[in-house]
Design a protein around this motif. Structure first.
Motif, PDB file in Angstrom:
ATOM      1  N   CYS A  35      -4.130  -5.496   4.831  1.00 18.63           N
ATOM      2  CA  CYS A  35      -4.762  -4.856   5.984  1.00 18.63           C
ATOM      3  C   CYS A  35      -4.038  -5.324   7.242  1.00 18.63           C
ATOM      4  O   CYS A  35      -3.835  -6.520   7.432  1.00 18.63           O
ATOM      5  N   VAL A  36      -3.616  -4.385   8.058  1.00 14.65           N
ATOM      6  CA  VAL A  36      -2.953  -4.705   9.315  1.00 14.65           C
ATOM      7  C   VAL A  36      -3.656  -3.973  10.452  1.00 14.65           C
ATOM      8  O   VAL A  36      -4.254  -2.922  10.264  1.00 14.65           O
ATOM      9  N   ALA A  50      -4.496  -1.029   2.571  1.00 15.34           N
ATOM     10  CA  ALA A  50      -4.002  -0.575   1.268  1.00 15.34           C
ATOM     11  C   ALA A  50      -4.513  -1.536   0.211  1.00 15.34           C
ATOM     12  O   ALA A  50      -4.639  -2.735   0.458  1.00 15.34           O
ATOM     13  N   GLN A  51      -4.802  -1.001  -0.970  1.00 12.51           N
ATOM     14  CA  GLN A  51      -5.335  -1.821  -2.052  1.00 12.51           C
ATOM     15  C   GLN A  51      -4.450  -1.686  -3.282  1.00 12.51           C
ATOM     16  O   GLN A  51      -4.015  -0.587  -3.628  1.00 12.51           O
ATOM     17  N   GLY A  81       4.359  -0.644   9.258  1.00 19.04           N
ATOM     18  CA  GLY A  81       4.027  -2.068   9.185  1.00 19.04           C
ATOM     19  C   GLY A  81       3.248  -2.402   7.928  1.00 19.04           C
ATOM     20  O   GLY A  81       3.493  -3.425   7.275  1.00 19.04           O
ATOM     21  N   LEU A  82       2.313  -1.540   7.567  1.00 17.13           N
ATOM     22  CA  LEU A  82       1.541  -1.736   6.340  1.00 17.13           C
ATOM     23  C   LEU A  82       2.458  -1.696   5.124  1.00 17.13           C
ATOM     24  O   LEU A  82       2.377  -2.548   4.241  1.00 17.13           O
ATOM     25  N   LEU A  83       3.355  -0.711   5.083  1.00 16.96           N
ATOM     26  CA  LEU A  83       4.295  -0.607   3.957  1.00 16.96           C
ATOM     27  C   LEU A  83       5.214  -1.820   3.885  1.00 16.96           C
ATOM     28  O   LEU A  83       5.567  -2.270   2.799  1.00 16.96           O
ATOM     29  N   GLY A  84       5.610  -2.348   5.029  1.00 19.71           N
ATOM     30  CA  GLY A  84       6.421  -3.561   5.047  1.00 19.71           C
ATOM     31  C   GLY A  84       5.685  -4.743   4.433  1.00 19.71           C
ATOM     32  O   GLY A  84       6.260  -5.529   3.673  1.00 19.71           O
ATOM     33  N   GLY A  91       5.140  -4.978  -3.754  1.00 20.66           N
ATOM     34  CA  GLY A  91       4.641  -3.646  -4.061  1.00 20.66           C
ATOM     35  C   GLY A  91       5.751  -2.607  -4.060  1.00 20.66           C
ATOM     36  O   GLY A  91       6.726  -2.724  -3.331  1.00 20.66           O
ATOM     37  N   ARG A  92       5.594  -1.588  -4.886  1.00 18.67           N
ATOM     38  CA  ARG A  92       6.604  -0.542  -5.004  1.00 18.67           C
ATOM     39  C   ARG A  92       6.137   0.797  -4.451  1.00 18.67           C
ATOM     40  O   ARG A  92       6.948   1.640  -4.130  1.00 18.67           O
ATOM     41  N   ALA A  93       4.849   1.011  -4.403  1.00 22.27           N
ATOM     42  CA  ALA A  93       4.361   2.332  -3.971  1.00 22.27           C
ATOM     43  C   ALA A  93       3.048   2.190  -3.243  1.00 22.27           C
ATOM     44  O   ALA A  93       2.316   1.253  -3.456  1.00 22.27           O
TER      45      ALA A  93
END
Length: 93
Positions: A35-36, A50-51, A81-84, A91-93
């Motif tokens: 969580c950002v 994201a979980q 930023g969340l994906l980073g 994580g991959r996806a």
């Protein structure tokens, strides 16, 4: 000093949790979630969560940008930023 920056959000970060629906708030701060939140000029203005569903596979559960901060690319910034953070956890996806 940066006017806009991201920061991790935990279960006690009420400034950001106001942007996350009540049913998703318990996920903040858990090991299987990322969580950002976005801060602009010292004020919280957005959050994304994201979980992890399976090892290395994360799903975006929620993203919200304060209406006063919309239409300037903040949602894209928040999502990147969340994906980073997801990638930093493997994580991959």
């Amino acid at each position: 000093m940066q006017r806009l920056h991201l920061c991790p959000v935990g279960s006690g970060d009420s400034a950001f949790l106001q942007y996350i629906p009540g049913n998703f708030r318990p996920l903040a701060g858990r090991e299987d979630t990322v969580c950002v939140g976005a801060v602009f000029d010292g004020l919280a203005c957005a959050a994304a969560l994201a979980q992890e569903d399976r090892p290395g596979i994360y799903y975006l559960r929620y993203i919200f940008v304060d209406p006063k901060a919309r239409l300037c690319g903040l949602g894209t910034y928040l999502l990147k930023g969340l994906l980073g953070q997801v990638r930093a956890r493997g994580g991959r996806a």
